[in-house]
Design a protein around this motif. Structure first.
Motif, mmCIF file in Angstrom:
data_model
loop_
_atom_site.group_PDB
_atom_site.id
_atom_site.type_symbol
_atom_site.label_atom_id
_atom_site.label_comp_id
_atom_site.label_asym_id
_atom_site.label_seq_id
_atom_site.Cartn_x
_atom_site.Cartn_y
_atom_site.Cartn_z
ATOM 1 N N ASP A 194 0.862 -1.161 0.009
ATOM 2 C CA ASP A 194 -0.138 -0.059 0.004
ATOM 3 C C ASP A 194 1.018 1.295 -0.020
ATOM 4 O OD1 ASP A 194 -1.681 2.066 0.855
ATOM 5 O OD2 ASP A 194 -3.008 0.601 1.782
ATOM 6 N N ARG B 163 0.326 4.021 0.863
ATOM 7 C CA ARG B 163 0.480 5.060 1.949
ATOM 8 C C ARG B 163 0.843 4.370 3.211
ATOM 9 N NH1 ARG B 163 -5.505 4.765 2.450
ATOM 10 N NH2 ARG B 163 -4.922 2.693 2.103
ATOM 11 N N LEU B 164 1.780 3.016 3.077
ATOM 12 C CA LEU B 164 2.206 2.707 4.154
ATOM 13 C C LEU B 164 3.588 2.949 4.284
ATOM 14 C CD1 LEU B 164 0.998 -1.001 5.010
ATOM 15 C CD2 LEU B 164 1.404 1.020 6.639
ATOM 16 N N ARG C 220 -2.450 -14.510 22.466
ATOM 17 C CA ARG C 220 -2.879 -15.673 21.358
ATOM 18 C C ARG C 220 -4.111 -16.238 21.777
ATOM 19 N NH1 ARG C 220 -0.588 -13.482 18.155
ATOM 20 N NH2 ARG C 220 1.445 -13.831 17.276
ATOM 21 N N ASN D 140 -7.733 -11.403 24.316
ATOM 22 C CA ASN D 140 -8.338 -10.432 23.708
ATOM 23 C C ASN D 140 -9.428 -9.667 24.581
ATOM 24 O OD1 ASN D 140 -7.847 -9.162 21.148
ATOM 25 N ND2 ASN D 140 -10.117 -9.930 20.502
ATOM 26 N N GLY E 243 -6.224 -1.740 29.828
ATOM 27 C CA GLY E 243 -6.415 -1.950 28.439
ATOM 28 C C GLY E 243 -4.892 -2.098 27.661
ATOM 29 N N ARG F 176 4.250 6.682 15.336
ATOM 30 C CA ARG F 176 5.026 5.987 14.118
ATOM 31 C C ARG F 176 4.609 5.863 12.978
ATOM 32 N NH1 ARG F 176 3.811 -0.155 13.378
ATOM 33 N NH2 ARG F 176 2.031 -0.314 14.872
ATOM 34 N N LEU G 173 -7.085 1.722 22.377
ATOM 35 C CA LEU G 173 -6.001 1.104 22.604
ATOM 36 C C LEU G 173 -5.524 -0.208 21.942
ATOM 37 C CD1 LEU G 173 -5.421 1.921 26.480
ATOM 38 C CD2 LEU G 173 -4.155 2.871 24.583
ATOM 39 N N MET G 174 -6.940 -0.817 21.385
ATOM 40 C CA MET G 174 -6.609 -2.179 20.641
ATOM 41 C C MET G 174 -6.456 -1.663 19.328
ATOM 42 S SD MET G 174 -9.226 -4.211 22.800
ATOM 43 C CE MET G 174 -8.905 -5.971 22.233
ATOM 44 N N ARG H 19 -8.075 -6.441 16.104
ATOM 45 C CA ARG H 19 -8.390 -7.214 17.563
ATOM 46 C C ARG H 19 -9.722 -6.557 17.739
ATOM 47 N NH1 ARG H 19 -5.414 -9.780 21.162
ATOM 48 N NH2 ARG H 19 -3.288 -10.022 20.599
ATOM 49 N N PHE I 273 -12.752 -8.426 15.656
ATOM 50 C CA PHE I 273 -13.071 -9.591 16.132
ATOM 51 C C PHE I 273 -13.472 -9.759 17.720
ATOM 52 C CE2 PHE I 273 -11.559 -10.841 12.187
ATOM 53 C CZ PHE I 273 -12.482 -11.672 11.539
ATOM 54 N N SER J 80 -4.550 -15.060 14.730
ATOM 55 C CA SER J 80 -4.443 -13.780 14.499
ATOM 56 C C SER J 80 -4.349 -13.371 12.919
ATOM 57 C CB SER J 80 -3.461 -13.234 15.268
ATOM 58 O OG SER J 80 -2.382 -13.903 14.845
ATOM 59 N N PHE K 274 -5.600 -15.150 10.585
ATOM 60 C CA PHE K 274 -6.772 -15.220 9.857
ATOM 61 C C PHE K 274 -7.733 -13.612 9.979
ATOM 62 C CE2 PHE K 274 -11.356 -15.822 10.258
ATOM 63 C CZ PHE K 274 -11.846 -16.175 8.968
ATOM 64 N N ARG L 281 -6.114 -10.588 8.234
ATOM 65 C CA ARG L 281 -6.429 -10.693 6.701
ATOM 66 C C ARG L 281 -8.001 -10.458 6.629
ATOM 67 N NH1 ARG L 281 -5.164 -15.975 5.604
ATOM 68 N NH2 ARG L 281 -7.299 -16.674 5.898
ATOM 69 N N LYS M 34 -8.756 -6.923 6.749
ATOM 70 C CA LYS M 34 -8.379 -6.042 5.728
ATOM 71 C C LYS M 34 -9.380 -6.233 4.672
ATOM 72 C CE LYS M 34 -4.255 -4.412 3.277
ATOM 73 N NZ LYS M 34 -4.018 -3.083 3.654
ATOM 74 N N ILE N 36 -8.159 -0.051 4.659
ATOM 75 C CA ILE N 36 -7.450 0.374 5.992
ATOM 76 C C ILE N 36 -6.022 0.021 5.598
ATOM 77 C CG2 ILE N 36 -9.146 0.108 7.836
ATOM 78 C CD1 ILE N 36 -7.851 -2.535 8.326
ATOM 79 N N ARG N 37 -4.969 1.012 6.193
ATOM 80 C CA ARG N 37 -3.739 0.917 5.811
ATOM 81 C C ARG N 37 -3.004 -0.412 6.318
ATOM 82 N NH1 ARG N 37 -4.349 6.857 6.985
ATOM 83 N NH2 ARG N 37 -6.120 5.685 7.400
ATOM 84 N N ASP N 38 -3.123 -0.303 7.891
ATOM 85 C CA ASP N 38 -2.233 -1.356 8.424
ATOM 86 C C ASP N 38 -3.393 -1.937 9.758
ATOM 87 O OD1 ASP N 38 -0.769 -2.718 10.090
ATOM 88 O OD2 ASP N 38 0.503 -1.217 10.551
ATOM 89 N N ASP O 185 -2.793 -3.584 12.180
ATOM 90 C CA ASP O 185 -2.091 -3.393 13.464
ATOM 91 C C ASP O 185 -2.449 -2.197 14.026
ATOM 92 O OD1 ASP O 185 -1.112 -5.612 14.203
ATOM 93 O OD2 ASP O 185 0.366 -5.747 12.710
ATOM 94 N N GLN O 186 -2.869 -1.161 13.350
ATOM 95 C CA GLN O 186 -3.106 0.468 13.800
ATOM 96 C C GLN O 186 -3.789 0.242 14.902
ATOM 97 O OE1 GLN O 186 -4.231 2.333 10.201
ATOM 98 N NE2 GLN O 186 -3.982 4.361 11.262
#
Lengths: 359, 292
Positions: free
Chosen positions: A17, A19-20, A224, A229, A303, A359, B97-98, B102, B105, B122, B124, B127, B130, B140-142, B144-145
């Motif tokens: 991407d 933008r990344l 994990r 979560n 959190g 970042r 904050l997540m 995350r 789901f 994670s 799955f 992917r 996105k 969405i770019r990332d 993990d953002q």
């Protein structure tokens, strides 16, 4: 509404991407909550390695002493880290250490001395059940009263410390009980919880393995599993988590029971190691655990945080303690040092987190 | 897609009392699959109570609740969710904050493995997040953002995409555009149309007729806990809708004041009006595409 894995057919490889920005490994690493504690641990070690080099700080014996000191605190800190990520506090954990330790001792103490004369393993099992019940009670009170856990567990801190002293004295007329090594079943407990192993001639305690094992399990759970979560969700925003079906109350009660379990484990390790317990065991350890957790990069507001961070937080705490002892600096200064480290660590963590967010 | 099919979700003569307070009185409304029903009302009109009745949080004191032709009596929001009635609340949508995946789901995490070694899948999740966002036209770019780094409109969009992915048949949106700027609101309105075009019945709650008008097939106007009007789009020009929302005379005074102010504001106000118009025409285009 399938929640099981069904890999999408022919999932395209992630397209790049424009933008990344290519984010370097270093800056990805910077965004980990435990980073501050890892760097801090290195800095504190280097500091003492220079200042206390002549006092043999850089040696296997000192390393063993640091790890042996860090292990019990670390066990508590890891459980407290999970709870704090879940958005709650437990100030009563030190009292749980005291209560669980005395439960083991009073139950296994000979009946002519005021004890119950049980053999060791049933006494351990009873202490485990008692500790889990206290944890459940803490969680239940927090959930039903909707009061801050700070207040609830501040209350149970006093209640269970008081009960430990009062009940022990009522039954045995003492505040210290010993001779656990004479109780049936001690040998196995000694191997499991208080044995030592030798590396390069230095004696490490088996509690270290419990500590590191617990940190690994906690990390796996957090990152994990779905329960992990849920912990982040419950601490990040309990209402939002609830609205998407996270069983927030159950998660929180389970977390309080986890900290209580950690209190029980430390009580057991110490009772076996010292072949006895004291009604004041675990006094103020709740604060030390919270310090280790916060130094480890976990947010007080919930959190966000990590179990590995708590592991390093406990290590820093133990290094400072050991460093002060072997340099022969007056021990009176220890608390000043700890307080300073706490403030510096929190400022540093906030700084790193802000950097990471940009970042 | 819109037609005269049977309603997917319908409430009939619903009333809700809290002690002596009458929050809703004799309210009826419905939404069909592939349609947007707009619930409009000013503050205190009973919108919040109605959402809570629709999403299963409150049981109505009187009246009936139908889904897919069958009558239901929910005891918790979970019951409604299981039928595919998903609610996206304005303020409770996301945990800042997540990370996006995350959040996406949370509560319905995909797992792999078995027994004590069952773990969160994670790969799955990332992917799918996105992909699903891409299907809604959001790139969405990332994954993990953290959600905290997304804009308000993007957050609402993630929440809508999430509800759609988890099989929502009816989507209840609680003022999704209320806290957003003009452009951001336009983005969210676009996703409402996307969801509608995928055959979902959307109940869109708002107090802003300008947001409601471009996307809605059907309007229900609430005032003081009662249905003040129930119209299809053909029956109701925008001006009339605006008028009804605030209630005739009050609004005329207000409009007069506004005109006065905008005359004083001069160019700035004109520029604003142009922006609004541009977005509206863009939305009209989209809608036409959707109706093809």
């Amino acid at each position: 509404m399938s929640t099981d894995t069904a890999p999408a057919p022919g999932a395209a490889p992630p397209a790049s991407d424009e933008r990344l920005r290519e984010v370097s490994r270093v800056s990805r690493l910077l965004s980990r909550p435990e980073l501050g504690a890892v760097v801090g641990a290195v800095l504190v070690w280097v500091f003492f390695a220079i200042v206390a080099y002549d006092n043999n700080f850089v040696s296997w014996a000192t390393t063993a002493a640091i790890f042996n000191r860090a292990a019990p605190l670390g066990i508590l800190a890891i459980a407290v880290a999970l709870l704090m990520i879940g958005g709650e506090f437990d100030l009563s954990i030190g009292s749980i250490v005291g209560f669980a330790g005395m439960t083991i001792m009073v139950l296994s103490f000979p009946s002519d001395g005021g004890g119950f004369g049980w053999s060791l393993w049933p006494a351990i099992l009873a202490a485990l059940i008692v500790a889990l019940a206290i944890g459940w009670f803490n969680g239940f009170l927090v959930i039903t009263t909707k009061l801050p856990s700070f207040i609830i567990t501040l209350a149970t801190l006093f209640i269970f410390r008081g009960l430990t002293i009062a009940l022990t004295r009522l039954r045995t007329n003492r505040t210290q009980l010993g001779n656990l090594d004479e109780v049936e079943g001690f040998a196995l407990a000694d191997t499991l919880f208080a044995s030592q192993f030798e590396i390069f001639g230095a004696r490490f305690r088996v509690a270290i393995l419990w500590w590191i094992g617990l940190a690994l399990v906690a990390t796996w759970v957090l990152l994990r599993t779905r329960q992990g979560n849920w912990i982040f969700g419950a601490g990040g925003d309990a209402n939002a988590a609830r609205s998407v079906g996270v069983p927030v109350n159950k998660v929180k009660i389970a977390l309080f029971m986890t900290t209580a379990f950690a209190g029980f484990l430390v009580a057991l390790i110490q009772a076996v190691q010292f072949t006895g317990a004291d009604t004041l065991r675990g006094f103020q350890q709740e604060f030390e655990a919270i310090i280790a957790v916060v130094v480890g990069g976990t947010l007080l507001t919930g959190g966000y945080g990590s179990a590995i961070g708590a592991l390093f937080g406990a290590l820093i705490f133990a290094m400072v303690q050991q460093g002060i002892i072997i340099t022969g600096v007056d021990g009176d200064w220890f608390q000043v040092f700890v307080g300073t480290v706490l403030v510096v660590a929190v400022i540093f963590n906030n700084f790193v987190r802000q950097k990471a967010a940009q970042r | 897609m819109s037609g005269n099919g049977t309603p997917l979700l319908e409430i009939q003569n619903v009333s809700k009392y809290f002690g002596s307070v009458i929050a809703l009185e004799d309210v009826s409304a419905f939404v069909r699959a592939g349609e947007v029903t707009c619930l409009l009302g000013d503050n205190g009109a009973g919108k919040s109570t109605l959402i809570k009745v629709l999403s299963g949080v409150h049981k109505p004191t009187k009246g009936k609740y139908f889904f897919d032709g069958k009558e239901y009596n929910f005891s918790s929001p979970r019951d409604a969710l299981e039928l595919g009635i998903a609610t996206v609340y304005q303020d409770l949508a996301m945990i800042p904050l997540m990370s996006v995946w995350r959040n996406f789901f949370l509560g319905s995490e995909p797992t792999k493995g078995w027994g004590p070694f069952r773990s969160y899948d994670s790969e799955f999740a990332k992917r799918t997040t996105k992909e699903e966002m891409a299907k809604m036209g959001i790139d969405i770019r990332d994954p993990d953002q953290t959600v905290g780094t997304l804009s308000g409109g993007e957050r609402q969009s993630v929440a809508i995409a999430r509800a759609v992915y988890f099989g929502a048949k009816v989507l209840i949106l609680d003022e999704p555009t209320a806290a957003l700027g003009v452009k951001q609101a336009g983005v969210v309105l676009k996703y409402i149309l996307q969801a509608r075009n995928r055959g979902i019945g959307v109940i869109f709650i708002t107090h802003n007729p300008h947001h409601a008008y471009p996307v809605a097939d059907h309007f229900v106007i609430l005032r003081r806990g009662m249905v003040y009007g129930d119209y299809t789009k053909a029956e109701l020009p925008l001006e009339q809708l605006v008028q009804m929302m605030a209630g005739g005379a009050d609004l005329e005074v207000l409009q007069h004041e506004l005109e006065q102010a905008s005359r004083e504001g001069g160019e700035e106000a004109e520029a604003l009006a142009e922006t609004a118009q541009a977005i509206e025409s863009e939305l009209d285009e989209l809608e036409e595409k959707g109706n093809d």
